[in-house]
Design an enzyme around this catalytic site. Structure first.
Site, PDB file in Angstrom:
ATOM      1  N   GLU A 162       0.800  -1.241   0.000  1.00 46.64           N
ATOM      2  CA  GLU A 162       0.000   0.000   0.000  1.00 46.64           C
ATOM      3  C   GLU A 162       0.824   1.278   0.000  1.00 46.64           C
ATOM      4  O   GLU A 162       0.591   2.188   0.806  1.00 46.64           O
ATOM      5  CB  GLU A 162      -0.967   0.000   1.184  1.00 46.64           C
ATOM      6  CG  GLU A 162      -2.035  -1.045   1.037  1.00 46.64           C
ATOM      7  CD  GLU A 162      -3.297  -0.763   1.838  1.00 46.64           C
ATOM      8  OE1 GLU A 162      -3.256   0.072   2.743  1.00 46.64           O
ATOM      9  OE2 GLU A 162      -4.324  -1.392   1.530  1.00 46.64           O
ATOM     10  N   GLU A 371      -5.801  -8.090  -0.610  1.00 46.25           N
ATOM     11  CA  GLU A 371      -6.689  -7.773   0.511  1.00 46.25           C
ATOM     12  C   GLU A 371      -8.067  -7.442  -0.044  1.00 46.25           C
ATOM     13  O   GLU A 371      -8.186  -6.809  -1.098  1.00 46.25           O
ATOM     14  CB  GLU A 371      -6.213  -6.558   1.333  1.00 46.25           C
ATOM     15  CG  GLU A 371      -5.009  -6.830   2.205  1.00 46.25           C
ATOM     16  CD  GLU A 371      -4.565  -5.614   3.014  1.00 46.25           C
ATOM     17  OE1 GLU A 371      -5.409  -4.784   3.396  1.00 46.25           O
ATOM     18  OE2 GLU A 371      -3.344  -5.503   3.252  1.00 46.25           O
TER      19      GLU A 371
HETATM   20  C1  BGP Z   1      -5.141  -1.911   4.629  1.00 45.37           C
HETATM   21  C2  BGP Z   1      -3.894  -2.408   5.285  1.00 45.37           C
HETATM   22  C3  BGP Z   1      -4.119  -3.488   6.273  1.00 45.37           C
HETATM   23  C4  BGP Z   1      -5.410  -3.383   7.051  1.00 45.37           C
HETATM   24  C5  BGP Z   1      -6.593  -2.990   6.174  1.00 45.37           C
HETATM   25  C6  BGP Z   1      -7.868  -2.693   6.921  1.00 45.37           C
HETATM   26  O1  BGP Z   1      -4.990  -0.563   4.337  1.00 45.37           O
HETATM   27  O2  BGP Z   1      -2.956  -2.886   4.352  1.00 45.37           O
HETATM   28  O3  BGP Z   1      -2.966  -3.533   7.073  1.00 45.37           O
HETATM   29  O4  BGP Z   1      -5.238  -2.603   8.158  1.00 45.37           O
HETATM   30  O5  BGP Z   1      -6.290  -1.900   5.378  1.00 45.37           O
HETATM   31  O6  BGP Z   1      -7.870  -1.387   7.408  1.00 45.37           O
HETATM   32  P1  BGP Z   1      -8.180  -1.035   8.903  1.00 45.37           P
HETATM   33  O7  BGP Z   1      -7.355  -1.942   9.734  1.00 45.37           O
HETATM   34  O8  BGP Z   1      -7.788   0.377   9.083  1.00 45.37           O
HETATM   35  O9  BGP Z   1      -9.638  -1.237   9.078  1.00 45.37           O
END
Ligand code: BGP
Length: 471
Positions: A162, A371
């Protein structure tokens, strides 16, 4: 391939990252990362999280029971090289080596992220971390250590997670998100691009059979209306938030519209003569692209005199979320056609298909979903169940769109939903859960950290078993 299934050999997985899942923050020689030090103000810290470091055998057994044939996890740089750029930590190497062996024995292909936000704090202190070019050599050395120790067993690698969203979560880079830091961000981004290119070249040299590329957070950008000004705004947002990053990865060049903007605003990063050659080196071209997809974005035209706003999400554990405004280019707004989750993230399964087409049309490389998922507040019943129908609904609809994109010709090789098991949400702690497996703890209370299978676990098990035919 029939319409109802996924390609043979499709990677069915689940994802996690080290600082969100492992715990053992200060154990066995691991040093602190910048995210260890920045994420603890409003909810629990990274010291224990899901305690995977001490439960990994049990966790791998659950992955096997779920039927995963792949698993995406990240390696913590400060566990492997606690000083950031000095001696390696044998206990850190052993932890990941044992995990990789156990995964392979269970028939699970490791998909390894090299960098998921957790820069060793020592490098931040020494020279400002990603602000300095020194990071490139240190990252290269870290990659060398990983490839040397795990390259014989790990085929799928992801370089940096990311990169584009680090602009959205400036605290992940020890930034405030002020407009005054725009130049710093573009400079850091330049260093990350060089580090990424170097990591891929080295991987291709040391592990000829490896498949390596970045994992990036992407959204398709929609125009709020058919007003051509809004349509141009959607184009601008696509260029600045997506193409700018992916062009640097795949073409090795700065998108001309972004470069013109950087010149006009005195934001061009310092570059050295060999940078262009490194970025454009054919051996630096990623073999695939990892896509993290949570939601689409909608924008409208932003007059030049609109105030600048960084795409910051406040990390307060509260429901605060402010979209980005780039004066003269675009302004993020809500999309009234889409439902949202409890944190106002818009739910848009078709957006995944749209995005996959956009990216595949532009680069024609294999894609992997690294993801995708939905977070929510969940309750463990007295008989240890979690009824997460909303997650089943979310994932089902996204997988149907994914299957459709594949049927329409997009080459997608795998799906690693976020997350395999509950873990520390980056913006909302343990209050927001993502997993197929419930971890019995809260932000305030560690409880017993027992693992319980949610309804979605059994649903996903069936999806995998039937290679998607059950959808
Ligand atoms: C993405 C990241 C993850 C995870 C996910 C969910 O941006 O790569 O590490 O955190 O988002 O987001 P959050 O945990 O803020 O709900």
């Amino acid at each position: 391939m029939g319409k109802q299934t996924f390609p043979d050999g499709f990677l069915w997985g689940g994802a996690t990252s080290a600082y969100q899942f492992e715990g053992a923050r200060d154990e066995d020689g691991k040093s602190r990362s910048i995210v260890d030090n920045s994420i603890n103000a409003h909810y629990t810290d990274t010291s224990i999280t899901s305690d995977h470091y001490h439960h990994w055998r049990e966790d791998v057994a659950l992955m096997k029971e779920l039927g995963l044939n792949s698993y995406r996890f990240s390696i913590a740089w400060p566990r492997i090289i606690p000083s950031g750029n000095g001696a390696t930590n044998p206990k850190g190497i052993k932890f990941y080596s044992d995990l990789i062996d156990a995964l392979l024995v269970a028939g699970i292909e490791p998909v390894v992220t090299i960098y998921h936000f957790d820069l060793p704090q020592t490098l931040q202190d020494q020279y400002g971390g990603w602000r300095s070019r020194q990071i490139i050599a240190d990252f290269d050395h870290y990659c060398y250590v990983l490839y040397k120790n795990f390259g014989d067993r790990v085929k799928y690698w992801l370089t940096i997670n990311e990169q584009s969203n680090m602009f959205a979560l400036p605290y992940l880079l020890n930034l405030s998100g002020d407009e005054s830091e725009e130049r710093v961000k573009f400079q850091m981004n330049h260093h990350m691009m060089l580090a990424n290119a170097q990591a891929i070249i080295r991987a291709h040299e040391m592990m000829p059979h490896a498949i390596i590329g970045p994992a990036i957070g992407l959204s398709p950008y929609y125009a709020l209306t058919a007003d051509p000004q809004d349509v141009i705004a959607a184009h601008n947002a696509t260029v600045f938030r997506n193409d700018f990053f992916t062009d640097l990865y795949f073409k090795g060049t700065y998108h001309p519209e972004v470069m013109n903007y950087l010149v006009a605003h005195d934001l061009v990063p310092d570059m050295e003569p060999n940078d262009a050659a490194l970025l454009m080196n054919p051996a630096a071209k990623p073999d695939y692209l990892g896509i993290n997809y949570y939601e689409s974005k909608t924008v409208r035209a932003a007059p030049r005199d609109t105030a600048y706003h960084s795409p910051a999400m406040s990390v307060t554990g509260e429901d605060v979320r402010v979209g980005e405004t780039r004066p003269g280019l675009y302004q993020e707004v809500a999309n009234s056609h889409l439902p949202t989750n409890e944190w106002h993230w818009e739910i848009d399964p078709a957006g995944l298909r749209i995005l996959l087409h956009q990216i595949y049309d532009r680069y024609g490389v294999p894609l992997i979903i690294t993801e995708n998922g939905i977070g929510g507040v969940e309750q463990l019943t007295s008989d240890h169940q979690v009824h997460d129908d909303y997650r089943i609904d979310f994932l089902d609809k996204h997988l149907v769109e994914l299957r459709q994109a594949i049927a329409e010709g997009v080459d997608v090789i795998g799906y690693e939903p976020w997350s395999f098991m509950d873990l520390l949400s980056t913006t909302n702690g343990f209050r927001k859960r993502y997993g197929f497996v419930y971890v019995n703890r809260t932000d305030e209370d560690l409880l017993d950290l027992n693992r319980y299978k949610k309804d979605s676990f059994y649903w996903y098990q069936k999806v995998i078993e039937t290679n998607g035919a059950s959808l």
